[in-house]
Design an enzyme around this catalytic site. Structure first.
Site, short mmCIF file in Angstrom:
data_model
loop_
_atom_site.label_atom_id
_atom_site.label_comp_id
_atom_site.label_asym_id
_atom_site.label_seq_id
_atom_site.Cartn_x
_atom_site.Cartn_y
_atom_site.Cartn_z
N SER A 29 0.93 -1.16 0.33
CA SER A 29 -0.24 -0.19 -0.10
C SER A 29 1.46 1.19 0.12
O SER A 29 1.87 1.50 0.91
CB SER A 29 -0.77 0.14 1.17
OG SER A 29 -1.28 1.08 1.35
N HIS A 54 -0.65 -1.79 -3.97
CA HIS A 54 -1.97 -0.97 -3.71
C HIS A 54 -2.28 0.48 -3.84
O HIS A 54 -1.73 1.29 -2.99
CB HIS A 54 -2.06 -1.74 -2.58
CG HIS A 54 -3.13 -1.81 -1.61
ND1 HIS A 54 -4.76 -2.23 -2.15
CD2 HIS A 54 -3.95 -0.56 -0.77
CE1 HIS A 54 -5.91 -2.58 -1.64
NE2 HIS A 54 -5.49 -0.97 -0.27
N ASP A 56 -5.08 3.82 -3.10
CA ASP A 56 -5.72 3.72 -1.80
C ASP A 56 -6.21 5.61 -2.67
O ASP A 56 -5.43 6.11 -1.85
CB ASP A 56 -5.07 3.80 -0.32
CG ASP A 56 -4.73 1.96 0.26
OD1 ASP A 56 -6.34 1.58 -0.59
OD2 ASP A 56 -4.12 2.48 0.75
N MET A 58 -9.32 8.36 -1.70
CA MET A 58 -9.74 8.52 -0.88
C MET A 58 -10.36 9.78 -1.40
O MET A 58 -9.84 10.59 -2.05
CB MET A 58 -9.18 8.80 0.30
CG MET A 58 -8.97 7.28 0.94
SD MET A 58 -7.25 8.31 2.82
CE MET A 58 -7.08 5.56 3.52
N MET A 89 -11.90 4.11 -2.72
CA MET A 89 -12.51 4.55 -1.54
C MET A 89 -13.53 6.07 -1.73
O MET A 89 -12.71 7.22 -0.89
CB MET A 89 -12.20 5.07 0.07
CG MET A 89 -11.51 3.27 0.20
SD MET A 89 -10.09 3.82 1.78
CE MET A 89 -8.14 3.66 1.01
N MET A 158 -12.36 -5.40 4.53
CA MET A 158 -11.07 -4.34 5.13
C MET A 158 -10.70 -4.90 6.22
O MET A 158 -11.64 -5.39 7.33
CB MET A 158 -11.87 -2.51 5.23
CG MET A 158 -11.78 -1.88 4.16
SD MET A 158 -10.34 -1.91 3.52
CE MET A 158 -10.08 -0.99 4.62
N ASP A 197 -7.25 -5.69 4.15
CA ASP A 197 -6.06 -4.39 4.23
C ASP A 197 -6.65 -3.93 5.45
O ASP A 197 -8.05 -3.00 6.17
CB ASP A 197 -6.76 -4.33 2.93
CG ASP A 197 -6.32 -2.06 2.85
OD1 ASP A 197 -5.04 -2.11 3.74
OD2 ASP A 197 -6.95 -1.74 1.94
#
Ligand SMILES: O=C(CO)[C@@H](O)[C@H](O)COP(=O)(O)O
Ligand SMILES: [Co+2]
Length: 237
Positions: A29, A54, A56, A58, A89, A158, A197
């Site tokens: 990540s 990975h 992320d 957001m 997300m 999650m 995760d």
């Protein structure tokens, strides 16, 4: 029914024939890396043996944090040939599937809770020839994701409340991993990945693996490790 209860008790130990023959995959990540030095962070984690990157994304609405979006992921794509594991997300994710597929994501995972029509999102991801992942927060029951197990390529469970790296693993999520693995096995969908995760390290990974997970996302543990090769290896249980 009895078999199902036994499986839950044993945390999925009998699930997914064949999964124990292969090592789990490690998805690094990038939220946990030094973003000012992202190219060398990627090179180092790649050299250390990470399987996927990975990313992320957001939006500050679906989660209480804003991270990065398409400009950064385009740079990640240029910096590495590793599969890009994009974790959206964001609210109403269908609006951005074309963008994240177009820039070269391999897996695109969205949150069930954020999508008014999750099947439409899976179909849109597939229309680009990409793998579709569907994710649930720790508080979302497994029954809500069940209708999408027939078409998703990956389920992301999650193991922390999404939004921030560096949080503590929530053990209550293990039962959900086992339940999903059992449902997938019952449907004959043994090629579908279960990704975990949040708070994954050399200890928590063992529980996730036993429960039936096969893709381990890790940020702070991997990027904070002095010996990254050893850290990656510790997650390939
Ligand atoms: O999606 C998220 C957080 O919402 C993750 O991918 C984190 O970035 C994982 O970080 P660690 O818990 O491994 O530090
Ligand atoms: Co993530």
């Amino acid at each position: 029914m009895i078999c199902y209860i036994i499986k839950l008790i044993y945390g999925g130990i009998f699930c997914k024939k064949g999964v124990y023959d292969m090592k789990s995959l490690v998805s690094a990540s990038l939220l946990g890396c030094d973003l000012a030095d992202i190219r060398s962070e990627i090179k180092n984690i790649e050299k250390a043996g990470a399987d996927w990157l990975h990313c992320d994304v957001m939006d500050g609405c679906f989660v209480n944090n804003i991270s990065f979006g398409t400009p950064v992921l385009k740079c990640v794509r240029k910096a590495s040939d590793l599969p890009m594991d994009t974790h959206l997300m964001i609210n109403d994710p269908i609006r951005y599937i074309d963008d994240y597929a177009g820039l070269g994501s391999d897996y695109i995972t969205f949150h069930l809770e954020a999508a008014p029509d999750p099947q439409a999102v899976i179909d849109r991801i597939h229309s680009h020839g990409k793998f579709a992942g569907i994710s649930i927060k720790p508080a979302t029951p497994v029954s809500e994701v069940e209708p999408y197990l027939a078409t998703a390529d990956m389920v992301l469970v999650m193991t922390v409340v999404p939004g921030f790296g560096g949080q503590k693993f929530i053990p209550a999520t293990l039962e959900k991993i086992s339940e999903i693995r059992y449902m997938l096995d019952s449907m004959g969908r043994d090629k579908v990945f279960i990704e975990v995760d949040g708070g994954i390290n050399a200890e928590t990974v063992k529980f996730c693996r036993e429960a039936g997970a096969d893709v381990m996302v890790s940020g702070s543990y991997l990027f904070g490790a002095e010996d990254k090769s050893a850290a990656v290896k510790s997650l390939k249980v």
